[in-house]
Every structure is written in C-alpha cells, then in structure tokens.
Motif scaffolding. Structure first.
Motif, PDB file in Angstrom:
ATOM      1  N   UNK A 105       0.855  -1.194   0.000  1.00  0.00           N
ATOM      2  CA  UNK A 105       0.000   0.000   0.000  1.00  0.00           C
ATOM      3  C   UNK A 105       0.887   1.238   0.000  1.00  0.00           C
ATOM      4  N   UNK A 106       0.494   2.254  -0.786  1.00  0.00           N
ATOM      5  CA  UNK A 106       1.303   3.459  -0.830  1.00  0.00           C
ATOM      6  C   UNK A 106       0.689   4.538  -1.691  1.00  0.00           C
ATOM      7  N   UNK A 107       1.479   5.592  -1.893  1.00  0.00           N
ATOM      8  CA  UNK A 107       1.022   6.772  -2.632  1.00  0.00           C
ATOM      9  C   UNK A 107       1.991   7.049  -3.795  1.00  0.00           C
ATOM     10  N   UNK A 108       1.962   6.234  -4.846  1.00  0.00           N
ATOM     11  CA  UNK A 108       2.894   6.426  -5.963  1.00  0.00           C
ATOM     12  C   UNK A 108       2.454   7.559  -6.904  1.00  0.00           C
ATOM     13  N   UNK A 109       3.425   8.275  -7.440  1.00  0.00           N
ATOM     14  CA  UNK A 109       3.200   9.271  -8.502  1.00  0.00           C
ATOM     15  C   UNK A 109       1.952  10.113  -8.261  1.00  0.00           C
ATOM     16  N   UNK A 143      -4.849   6.286  -1.872  1.00  0.00           N
ATOM     17  CA  UNK A 143      -3.931   5.184  -1.612  1.00  0.00           C
ATOM     18  C   UNK A 143      -4.079   4.104  -2.679  1.00  0.00           C
ATOM     19  N   UNK A 144      -2.948   3.504  -3.071  1.00  0.00           N
ATOM     20  CA  UNK A 144      -2.942   2.496  -4.140  1.00  0.00           C
ATOM     21  C   UNK A 144      -2.477   1.136  -3.588  1.00  0.00           C
ATOM     22  N   UNK A 145      -3.090   0.084  -4.125  1.00  0.00           N
ATOM     23  CA  UNK A 145      -2.767  -1.288  -3.744  1.00  0.00           C
ATOM     24  C   UNK A 145      -2.146  -2.026  -4.927  1.00  0.00           C
ATOM     25  N   UNK A 146      -1.043  -2.734  -4.690  1.00  0.00           N
ATOM     26  CA  UNK A 146      -0.496  -3.667  -5.682  1.00  0.00           C
ATOM     27  C   UNK A 146      -0.179  -4.983  -4.972  1.00  0.00           C
ATOM     28  N   UNK A 200       7.189   7.257  -5.028  1.00  0.00           N
ATOM     29  CA  UNK A 200       6.126   7.572  -4.084  1.00  0.00           C
ATOM     30  C   UNK A 200       5.766   6.393  -3.200  1.00  0.00           C
ATOM     31  N   UNK A 201       6.089   5.175  -3.657  1.00  0.00           N
ATOM     32  CA  UNK A 201       5.877   3.979  -2.817  1.00  0.00           C
ATOM     33  C   UNK A 201       6.931   3.850  -1.719  1.00  0.00           C
ATOM     34  N   UNK A 202       8.030   4.594  -1.848  1.00  0.00           N
ATOM     35  CA  UNK A 202       9.126   4.465  -0.891  1.00  0.00           C
ATOM     36  C   UNK A 202       8.646   4.642   0.537  1.00  0.00           C
ATOM     37  N   UNK A 203       9.042   3.737   1.413  1.00  0.00           N
ATOM     38  CA  UNK A 203       8.659   3.800   2.822  1.00  0.00           C
ATOM     39  C   UNK A 203       7.342   3.127   3.127  1.00  0.00           C
ATOM     40  N   UNK A 204       6.658   2.661   2.075  1.00  0.00           N
ATOM     41  CA  UNK A 204       5.368   2.023   2.279  1.00  0.00           C
ATOM     42  C   UNK A 204       5.498   0.616   2.846  1.00  0.00           C
ATOM     43  N   UNK A 205       4.443   0.142   3.499  1.00  0.00           N
ATOM     44  CA  UNK A 205       4.511  -1.188   4.111  1.00  0.00           C
ATOM     45  C   UNK A 205       4.198  -2.290   3.106  1.00  0.00           C
ATOM     46  N   UNK A 206       4.813  -3.450   3.336  1.00  0.00           N
ATOM     47  CA  UNK A 206       4.519  -4.663   2.575  1.00  0.00           C
ATOM     48  C   UNK A 206       3.965  -5.696   3.558  1.00  0.00           C
TER      49      UNK A 206
END
Length: 485
Positions: free
Chosen positions: A369-373, A381-384, A410-416
């Motif tokens: 989950x994160x906030x890319x571009x 918030x975006x999910x991949x 923008x995904x940097x620092x996001x959780x996996x």
C-alpha cells in the motif's frame, strides 16, 4: 496335506504375481551371491519406489537346519560402501520371530518367503543380507541391477555453453558457481532450450562420478515474475524434486530446495556497466509511511533526507495533515523514524497489524500500500500485489527482499504485508529497466532502529487481520498508511 500344499503353492504364486504387478521397480532374478547359505537361496531382489523385496527360497528339509527356518527382527540388509543399513520391515504375510517348518511329505521342493526392507540407495548394486540371531544366516555380495535414474542430457561443455549464452543474450543466461558450503556441488550453465530454461552441469566438485558434463540439473518453469521460476530439480542421486524455486539477480542465482537455500554466483558473462543500478525513488519528493504506536511513523531515509519540513497526510481525513520531526535514521539500511509533532494530533486508535520479525519465504504472497506518482495518479492510496521473488535483494543484498509487486516513485517507505496481514517489509527501491522488480527492507533492521532511537513499546502487535479477505484487510489498514510530503 496335499490340498494344503497346493493351496500354499497357489498363494505363493499369487503373492509373487501381485508384487510384480503392483511395483514398477527393478527386479534382479537369481542374483549373483559371493557367499551364501548352501541350502537357502536368494531367488530375486525387487526394488520398488519405497522398498527392497528379497525373495528367499527355502528347500524342504533344509539339511543340517533340521527342517526349520526362523526369520527374526535381527534380519537386516546393508551396503557398506554407502553405509546404508535397514532392518526388516515385514515378512510377507508371515510373522517375525517365528520358526517355520518345511517338512511336508507332499509339499513342493521349496517354500518362498518375501523379506521387505527400506529401499537400497540408487547406485548400490551390491549388498549383504544378514540375520544375527542363534543359527542365523548371511549372504554376502548380492549383486543386483540398481542404476542411478537417468536425467535429460545435452551435448554441451563450458565453451559451447558460453557460445550459446552469447548468442541468446538472455538476462538470466550465464554460468553460475555454487558458493554454498557443500561436499558435492556443480558449476551450472543457464541456457534457453526451446520454450524453457535449463540448468546444465558443465563441471562438478566432489565424488559424484555418475554426474556428467551435459547432464541437466534443473528445468525451469516461468512464473508471473520475470525472475522467479518453479523448477524440476534433479537431486544428487538423480531423483526428481518438484519442491524447488529459483530466483535470479543481476550477479547471482538463489535456489530454494525443500526449504534449504543454495546460493550461486554468476561467473559469466561479465555484468555490463550499462545496466542501471538499484535506484531509490527521487523523481518526485514524496513518499509513504506507516504508523507505529504513540505517534511514531516509519518511512525511508531517502524520503526525508535533507528535508527542512515534513508533513504527514492521510489520517482522519484525506487532506488532513500534521507536522512531523525525525527521531532517528539508518542511512545504510535506508530507514527513518518520525514522530508527529503537532498539537492538533490526538493519537492513533488501535493499530490492526503486527510487524513480523520472521524471514519470509520465496513464493509468499504479499501486497503493498502506498502513494505512488501522486502528481499524475492522485492522492488516493494504491494497492499492488505480488510475491516474494527472492530472500536477497540487489546483487545479493541480505537486508532486502526482491518482490514482484509493481511499485513506483512515491511507494518508498510504504509497508509490505503478507496474506495474514503481518507487516513483513518496507518498500525502498525498484530495479530500473526491469518490469516489476522491486525491493523491500526486512523488518529486523527496523527493530534495530527502533531500539536505538526510541523503544520497542511502540511496535504494534495487532491481530485483527488474520483470516480476512484482502479487501477487508485493506479497509482496516489504510487509515494507518500516510503520504509523506
């Protein structure tokens, strides 16, 4: 008595027939025996997938044995060369530790017994059968047919492998040396053969004379990730294992075989300097962070490096933001620990996820989950989703996982997270020029930073996500994932 003996003969024939039909193994009839009891004969040795079945023929009368023979639990087989030994498992339909009389006037000249043991190792073609009890017996040097299984073979050596690798110019093609400490190991060439990749032996170290240059060690089946393969792997005894996963890095190959990892270093061709290195996301100054307890937030070091002011956005309401300060950093492992420093902040409610300190496995399903571009994709918030492709990162970096979940600046620092909702990594970078190859930092390095900069009481231990669908897990997690600007 005649009828009884006829029934016994029929039973023996049927028993032998059933053993022959039910097993697809190798049978050696009337094997050569270097030394044996002069009366009792070894008629055949059958090797099924799981058992060694020895057919012993006991003549009527048995001469000096007084007409009796006794099989006991002291009966065993051994191969001294491979140090293999197996005690008897069963004696057909007969009982162990019992004497069997063979003096029947109208019976056949002999009675058959079938002795069951564990399967002899492949390649063992001479063994001993021993019964260590009073009036015991021994057969030495029983010679049988028991070759190693065959594996696919290619007409290839080191020089021809290099020519094929150069002509194919495949990203994972190359020659790999095993760097894991093993007594027996191989140098392998990875080449493309029709629609699949194969690992082919071009050199061996150790005492494995039955492996030859050109033998195929593995056949690779592609997955959804370009660098992750499920493989048919041929074991040292040339039997086949389907529980194998192989991942490739720029200069290495990792083999996960039956839960044990083997590492290979790429020796040929030389890595090109034109290939982009692992790149942190610096195309736009924003990143992602996630909540710990007591107002602490985790992100990457490169997200906040040189920042004069840090804002955390996304909690309570999409456009609600709070000021934050840096509490601690780990530049080497690219981690930063922030704390919300804003009088309007009222704290986090119960955080639903926990942070795992266990090493995840290759092939494990994950989601990010994160906030890319955000400048072009918006601030929602975006999910991949994807899998863990390797337990090591760029150029074998043990601090990272390689993952197949698509990530962007923008995904940097996001959780996996894993499929149980445990936080198992922190997204940090992607591999430029390769599709869906990213990296995530292992949480153990985050624990080290927390311990040195704050205290371990800020680590969430929620257990609300296990058993929920992905959709419902995201609903609970999303309020604890933030845009860092």
């Amino acid at each position: 008595m005649k009828k009884k003996c006829q029934q016994y003969r029929l039973y023996t024939i049927l028993l032998f027939f059933s053993i022959f039909v039910l097993s697809n193994g190798q049978i050696t009839y009337q094997p050569n025996v270097r030394s044996q009891n002069s009366k009792v004969m070894v008629e055949s040795v059958e090797l099924s997938d799981e058992s060694t079945i020895i057919h012993v023929k006991v003549p009527k009368g048995l001469g000096g044995w007084g007409g009796w023979i006794r099989f006991s639990s002291y009966t065993y087989i051994e191969d001294r060369k491979s140090q293999f030994s197996s005690c008897i498992k069963s004696l057909g339909d007969h009982r162990l530790d019992t004497e069997y009389k063979t003096k029947y006037k109208n019976c056949p000249d002999s009675i058959s017994f079938y002795l069951y043991f564990d399967r002899l190792p492949y390649g063992c073609e001479e063994f001993d059968l021993i019964e260590h009890s009073e009036d015991g017996f021994e057969w030495n040097g029983i010679t049988i047919i028991n070759p190693y299984p065959s594996v696919p073979h290619m007409d290839m050596n080191k020089s021809t492998a290099q020519e094929i690798i150069d002509s194919q110019n495949e990203a994972i093609g190359g020659i790999y040396d095993c760097i894991t400490t093993e007594k027996n190991k191989h140098r392998l060439a990875c080449i493309k053969d029709k629609e699949s990749y194969k690992l082919v032996v071009i050199d061996s170290i150790g005492t494995l004379p039955y492996w030859h240059v050109g033998d195929v060690k593995a056949i690779l089946e592609p997955s959804a990730s370009d660098n992750l393969f499920k493989a048919i792997w041929y074991m040292q005894n040339k039997t086949q294992s389907n529980n194998c996963f192989i991942t490739f890095g720029r200069t290495n190959m990792s083999v996960l075989l039956d839960a044990k990892e083997y590492n290979y270093l790429k020796m040929y061709p030389k890595a090109s300097n034109e290939i982009d290195d692992k790149a942190h996301f610096k195309e736009e100054w924003s990143g992602t962070g996630f909540a710990l307890k007591n107002g602490f937030v985790v992100t990457n070091y490169h997200v906040v490096e040189g920042a004069k002011h840090i804002t955390i956005q996304g909690m309570e309401a999409p456009n609600k933001s709070f000021d934050a300060i840096v509490i601690g950093t780990d530049k080497i492992n690219d981690l930063a620990l922030l704390k919300i420093n804003d009088s309007s902040f009222r704290g986090f409610s119960g955080i639903p996820y926990s942070i795992s300190n266990e090493i995840s496995e290759v092939g494990e399903e994950i989601f990010v989950l994160g906030y890319p571009l955000t400048s072009t994709m918006g601030e929602e918030i975006k999910l991949t989703t994807g899998v863990i492709s390797s337990r090591t990162g760029f150029q074998g970096d043990v601090t990272n996982y390689q993952i197949s979940a698509p990530i962007q600046p923008g995904n940097s620092g996001g959780p996996m997270f894993d499929d149980k909702g445990n936080l198992v990594g922190i997204v940090c970078a992607k591999y430029k020029g390769a599709e869906n190859v990213g990296y995530a930092i292992k949480p153990s390095y985050l624990f080290n930073l927390i311990e040195s900069a704050a205290n371990l009481n800020i680590v969430p231990k929620g257990t609300e996500l296990k058993g929920l669908s992905l959709k419902n897990q995201v609903k609970l997690i999303r309020d604890y994932i933030f845009l860092i600007i």
